[in-house]
Write an enzyme that holds these catalytic residues in place. Structure first.
Site, mmCIF file in Angstrom:
data_model
loop_
_atom_site.group_PDB
_atom_site.id
_atom_site.type_symbol
_atom_site.label_atom_id
_atom_site.label_comp_id
_atom_site.label_asym_id
_atom_site.label_seq_id
_atom_site.Cartn_x
_atom_site.Cartn_y
_atom_site.Cartn_z
ATOM 1 N N ASP A 151 5.298 -4.079 5.860
ATOM 2 C CA ASP A 151 6.271 -3.549 6.817
ATOM 3 C C ASP A 151 7.286 -4.626 7.205
ATOM 4 O O ASP A 151 6.910 -5.771 7.481
ATOM 5 C CB ASP A 151 5.487 -3.105 8.068
ATOM 6 C CG ASP A 151 6.318 -2.296 9.041
ATOM 7 O OD1 ASP A 151 6.756 -1.205 8.675
ATOM 8 O OD2 ASP A 151 6.505 -2.754 10.191
ATOM 9 N N GLU A 205 -6.336 -13.806 -7.023
ATOM 10 C CA GLU A 205 -7.750 -14.180 -7.152
ATOM 11 C C GLU A 205 -8.629 -12.949 -7.366
ATOM 12 O O GLU A 205 -9.793 -13.055 -7.701
ATOM 13 C CB GLU A 205 -8.243 -14.886 -5.877
ATOM 14 C CG GLU A 205 -7.648 -16.257 -5.660
ATOM 15 C CD GLU A 205 -8.022 -16.808 -4.280
ATOM 16 O OE1 GLU A 205 -8.966 -16.270 -3.641
ATOM 17 O OE2 GLU A 205 -7.347 -17.760 -3.841
HETATM 18 C C1 GLC Z 1 9.111 -0.050 9.486
HETATM 19 C C2 GLC Z 1 8.357 1.253 9.514
HETATM 20 C C3 GLC Z 1 8.789 2.013 10.713
HETATM 21 C C4 GLC Z 1 8.458 1.199 11.949
HETATM 22 C C5 GLC Z 1 9.073 -0.186 11.873
HETATM 23 C C6 GLC Z 1 8.473 -1.104 12.894
HETATM 24 O O1 GLC Z 1 10.471 0.134 9.298
HETATM 25 O O2 GLC Z 1 8.544 1.943 8.316
HETATM 26 O O3 GLC Z 1 8.188 3.278 10.780
HETATM 27 O O4 GLC Z 1 8.943 1.849 13.083
HETATM 28 O O5 GLC Z 1 8.844 -0.781 10.631
HETATM 29 O O6 GLC Z 1 7.160 -1.438 12.537
#
Ligand code: GLC
Length: 531
Positions: free
Chosen positions: A197, A249
């Site tokens: 993310d 790994e």
């Molecule tokens: C990313 C995710 C989104 C979230 C953001 C903060 O963009 O896809 O859904 O709100 O990160 O974590």
């Protein structure tokens, strides 16, 4: 599918949004046992892997992207035993499992943040986050409003997203060690990879220099300008190199995929250099307009940029953060990116949107590389564009002062059975976001085995894609209407109003809509033909 450690190079990866996929206990919220029970249907659809959005313990202020404990399962979704069962059942079916990793920020309920508040200014606990005595800049949160929040003792902390999502300090070795350990935790449980993310956000420019332009991660930046101080800093790459070394790994081809909203494609390619991540989402493709020249340009740029580093290109049209493509494509070509749609906004042409979405999907599934699908697109699901505002949960709705409707419209629980309560989402008539009355017509049981249905179109396309090895093929543009060859297939999309002829000898294998009475390809239709 390549049956080796390179499985991901041509894989079709299906995104499950756990809150909205399948609810086993009738509380209106999807859960892990619900997902496990529906895996056979994903196998039948023909995908290779499943990516799960976060299911970790979380106060759910950002639908689980606010993680309070990276090594557990939120009670709403089940427990660790349910996660183990899900992974085992997926592997029985020869499906890979990718989990979401949220390293840019924790929840404010994470034990580290609680300790940071308790320990006070100057403590090592505060050093895990980004605390300052005064806001050093005027950065804005992606969800709207200031990115700095004051705590009772007077200090301020950075949160690029919701106020409940404090950004971690990746300059602190303790943070780095912790995430290596979290990766190990899930690798040891058998997961096949991680979707990372906000992968372009972990490291901030060291002086936290001011930035007055857009703070959006989702586009809106000038690709020719310098990267903003919060995004795409050089320092992120070192982190991914250390993660890659750890993944290597492990046996069986474990992967990292970057959610990095960076441009141009050559900057994105730096995330998938041979010693970093395996894949990165291709958001320029998702954002391209329904115009042949635009699509051709983004396809060429993507293939070229990923080719320079030896990574497969990925393709995507929908996910849990954007308006579903069956709805986007129902607006006039050239409509700028939408941040949700409400009942008072102009409404899409649903039939045109679905027609173009089917054509767009067939075009995408013929491209070489790996493809990401978002749950429900195989049903032709549109965005919920008339959701009453009182149901909205996306923090962007409140934080933007109601300027953005936000992302709830693409997160509505799925319809499985037309005549069941909650359209078969769960055993009860409960669903955390309301399902529109039109959901019945999209239900899986109205589509499975029905020739011409969107679900059958996806299933046939995935089968042919595999049989013809399209994911591992290469693309050669053809003269005339928008068309290319990949392996032994000719793929043609008609973007014009007038029908177009297929070349002599072309034998149609699949078409997003029926051809006309003269065997020509009508407007907004994609055809796969053997030639
Ligand atoms: C990313 C995710 C989104 C979230 C953001 C903060 O963009 O896809 O859904 O709100 O990160 O974590």
């Amino acid at each position: 599918m390549l049956r080796t450690d390179d499985w991901w190079r041509d894989a079709v990866i299906y995104q499950v949004y756990p809150r909205s996929f399948a609810d086993s206990d009738g509380d209106g919220m999807g859960d892990l046992p619900g997902i496990t029970s529906r895996l056979p249907q994903l196998k039948e659809l023909g995908v290779d892997a499943v990516w799960l959005s976060p299911f970790y313990p979380s106060p759910q202020h950002d639908a689980g992207y606010d993680v309070a404990d990276y090594r557990g399962v939120d009670r709403r979704f089940g427990d660790l035993g349910d996660a183990d069962k899900l992974i085992a059942e997926a592997h029985n079916l020869d499906l890979k499992i990718i989990v979401d990793l949220v390293p840019n920020h924790t929840s404010d309920q994470h034990e580290w943040f609680r300790a940071a508040l308790a320990a006070g200014p100057g403590s090592p606990e505060r050093e895990r986050y980004i605390f300052r005595d005064e806001p050093p800049n005027s950065w804005q949160s992606v969800f709207g409003g200031s990115a700095w929040e004051q705590v009772p003792d007077g200090q301020w902390y950075l949160h690029l997203f919701d106020v409940s999502q404090p950004d971690l300090n990746w300059g602190n070795p303790e943070v780095r060690a912790e995430f290596l350990d979290i990766l190990r935790f899930w690798l040891d449980r058998g997961v096949d990879g991680f979707r990372v993310d906000v992968a372009h956000g972990l490291v901030k420019e060291s002086n936290l220099a001011d930035w007055t332009q857009s703070s959006q991660i989702l586009g809106g930046l000038d690709p020719a300008g310098p990267p903003p101080p919060m995004w795409d800093q050089e320092g992120v790459h070192e982190i991914y190199r250390s993660w890659r070394a750890l993944l290597d790994e492990y046996q069986g081809g474990r992967i990292l995929v970057a959610e990095a909203w960076v441009a141009p494609a050559s900057r994105l390619a730096r995330y998938v250099r041979p010693d970093e991540m395996h894949q990165a989402f291709n958001f320029p493709y998702l954002e391209a307009q329904w115009r042949p020249a635009d699509l051709r340009a983004v396809i060429d740029e993507s293939l070229e940029a990923s080719g320079t580093v030896g990574a497969p290109t990925t393709w995507v049209l929908s996910n849990h953060d954007v308006v579903r493509h069956a709805t986007r494509l129902g607006y006039p070509v050239g409509t700028p990116r939408m941040h949700g749609v409400g009942a008072e906004d102009p409404q899409p042409d649903t039939a045109l949107g679905l027609r173009r979405a089917r054509a767009a999907t067939l075009l995408m599934l013929a491209l070489p590389g790996s493809v990401y699908l978002y749950q429900g697109e195989e049903l032709g699901l549109p965005e919920h564009t008339t959701m009453p505002d009182e149901f909205r949960e996306d923090p962007a709705w409140e934080r933007s002062g109601h300027a953005e409707r936000g992302r709830d419209g693409c997160r509505v629980p799925l319809p499985w059975e037309a005549d069941a309560p909650s359209y078969g989402f769960g055993p009860a008539d409960a669903s955390w976001l309301p399902q529109p009355a039109t959901w019945a017509e999209y239900a899986l049981d109205r589509q499975q085995g029905i020739p011409g249905s969107t679900w059958e179109l996806y299933r046939s396309a995935l089968e042919l894609r595999r049989q013809h090895g399209l994911g591992g093929g290469s693309l050669t543009w053809q003269d005339g209407p928008f068309s290319f060859r990949n392996r032994d297939l000719l793929v043609l999309t008609n973007f014009e109003e007038e029908p177009v002829e297929l070349p002599p000898g072309a034998r149609v294998l699949l078409s997003s809509e029926p051809l006309d009475g003269d065997g020509r390809v009508p407007a907004d239709v994609t055809v796969w033909a053997a030639l």
